[in-house]
Design an enzyme around this catalytic site. Structure first.
Site, PDB file in Angstrom:
ATOM      1  N   ARG A  46     -16.944  -7.571  -2.356  1.00  0.00           N
ATOM      2  CA  ARG A  46     -15.829  -7.872  -1.461  1.00  0.00           C
ATOM      3  C   ARG A  46     -16.317  -8.898  -0.443  1.00  0.00           C
ATOM      4  O   ARG A  46     -17.243  -9.645  -0.705  1.00  0.00           O
ATOM      5  CB  ARG A  46     -15.330  -6.588  -0.779  1.00  0.00           C
ATOM      6  N   PRO A  90      -1.791   2.359   0.698  1.00  0.00           N
ATOM      7  CA  PRO A  90      -1.781   3.054   1.996  1.00  0.00           C
ATOM      8  C   PRO A  90      -3.204   3.226   2.517  1.00  0.00           C
ATOM      9  O   PRO A  90      -4.085   3.677   1.789  1.00  0.00           O
ATOM     10  CB  PRO A  90      -1.154   4.412   1.669  1.00  0.00           C
ATOM     11  N   GLU A  91      -3.422   2.850   3.760  1.00  0.00           N
ATOM     12  CA  GLU A  91      -4.712   3.073   4.405  1.00  0.00           C
ATOM     13  C   GLU A  91      -4.651   4.430   5.097  1.00  0.00           C
ATOM     14  O   GLU A  91      -3.576   5.015   5.274  1.00  0.00           O
ATOM     15  CB  GLU A  91      -4.985   1.971   5.428  1.00  0.00           C
ATOM     16  N   ARG A 111       3.671   2.652  -9.415  1.00  0.00           N
ATOM     17  CA  ARG A 111       2.566   2.314 -10.324  1.00  0.00           C
ATOM     18  C   ARG A 111       1.836   3.539 -10.871  1.00  0.00           C
ATOM     19  O   ARG A 111       1.068   3.429 -11.815  1.00  0.00           O
ATOM     20  CB  ARG A 111       1.608   1.376  -9.610  1.00  0.00           C
ATOM     21  N   HIS A 134      11.924   5.056  -8.527  1.00  0.00           N
ATOM     22  CA  HIS A 134      10.663   5.516  -9.103  1.00  0.00           C
ATOM     23  C   HIS A 134      10.362   6.970  -8.730  1.00  0.00           C
ATOM     24  O   HIS A 134       9.196   7.357  -8.592  1.00  0.00           O
ATOM     25  CB  HIS A 134       9.527   4.595  -8.661  1.00  0.00           C
ATOM     26  N   LYS A 173      -8.164  10.129   2.291  1.00  0.00           N
ATOM     27  CA  LYS A 173      -6.807   9.757   1.878  1.00  0.00           C
ATOM     28  C   LYS A 173      -6.133  10.833   1.027  1.00  0.00           C
ATOM     29  O   LYS A 173      -5.061  10.604   0.469  1.00  0.00           O
ATOM     30  CB  LYS A 173      -6.847   8.440   1.103  1.00  0.00           C
TER      31      LYS A 173
END
Ligand SMILES: [Zn+2]
Length: 292
Positions: A266, A2-3, A114, A95, A61
């Protein structure tokens, strides 16, 4: 993953749906998401039962729900976390990790495949959890200080892109938003902050904000429904990007092929014509040898 705009969508959904419904019970179905709570899952559940979420906030975030305006439930979605608001009785998600049963037959569910994300109780954290107080505000935050940001950038010898990714100066601008914002502002990411004009910095800030708001708009379609979902698969990044991930494709402004260079392990994508690289400073001429 998620951004930031997607996390903001979740915050708005939480604000719309979970406030003022007292917590009736908490069920921790897997210990990993509450691993940072020293007292363990049973203590986590006991300390939240009977309390009420009174506000939903975000810094970068991180999300937090104020508890009776004193403490907070602090959360991070990690790679795959979701916060779902469901009517009680809807079958459990595969999950599902933590269930908050709220008054009025509502459930807040933390679902995370995860489990890089997590939840923790922050003592006294209702206004700002001390654990995350060092993180700078992001450009979508109503209290972000534009003039202070401009001054801070112009004091820096670092390249503007490096500054945009520094979470202590500005949060939430990831690699993608930085590249897109720089393209909109027609600035190369290696231009040193100290050599930018005030208007250059304002332009890049507004460019980043524009891209983030656009993502927020596209990810925001579900927030007045009861089901609040973040899965990092909004599709936004395939449709709307101008430079990121578009190496060798023509720049939509000038037709020049987009270039990719490596940057901090990156990549950076830019148009070499719209965003010219900074001129290298000429090496200082060697001091004249003293005449002996
Ligand atoms: Zn161009």
């Amino acid at each position: 993953m998620p951004e930031l705009p997607e996390v903001e969508v979740v915050r708005r959904g939480l604000e719309a749906h979970v406030l003022d419904h007292p917590i009736r019970s908490v069920e921790v179905l897997h210990p990993r998401p509450v691993r940072r709570h020293a007292g363990g899952p049973a203590d986590f559940a006991a300390r939240l039962t009977g309390r009420t979420f009174t506000a939903a906030h975000r810094r970068g975030k991180y999300l937090w729900l104020a508890l009776d305006d004193t403490d907070a439930l602090l959360g991070h979605l990690g790679m795959s976390g979701q916060m779902l608001v469901q009517p009680a009785g809807v079958p459990d998600e595969r999950h599902l990790r933590v269930r908050f049963a709220l008054a009025d037959d509502l459930e807040l569910r933390f679902v995370d495949q995860r489990m890089f994300g997590g939840l923790a109780i922050s003592d006294g954290g209702a206004v700002i959890p001390p654990e995350i107080a060092h993180i700078a505000r992001d450009p979508l935050d109503g209290e972000f200080d534009d003039p202070a940001f401009v001054r801070r950038v112009r004091r820096s010898e670092s390249g503007i892109k490096r500054v945009l990714l520094n979470q202590n100066i500005i949060s939430g601008v990831g690699n993608i938003y930085a590249d897109e914002g720089l393209w909109l502002a027609r600035l190369h990411g290696e231009r040193p902050g100290s050599r930018l004009r005030k208007s250059d910095v304002e332009r890049v800030l507004s460019g980043c904000r524009q891209v983030m708001l656009q993502a927020l708009g596209e990810g925001g379609t579900s927030f007045d429904s009861l089901y609040v979902n973040v899965n990092g698969e909004s599709g936004y990044f395939d449709r709307s990007l101008q430079v990121y991930g578009r190496e060798a494709e023509p720049c939509s402004r000038c037709g020049t092929p987009i270039r990719r260079i490596s940057f901090m392990n990156r990549s950076s994508f830019f148009c070499p014509v719209c965003q010219p690289a900074p001129r290298r400073r000429r090496p200082r001429p060697a001091a004249a040898a003293p005449i002996s």
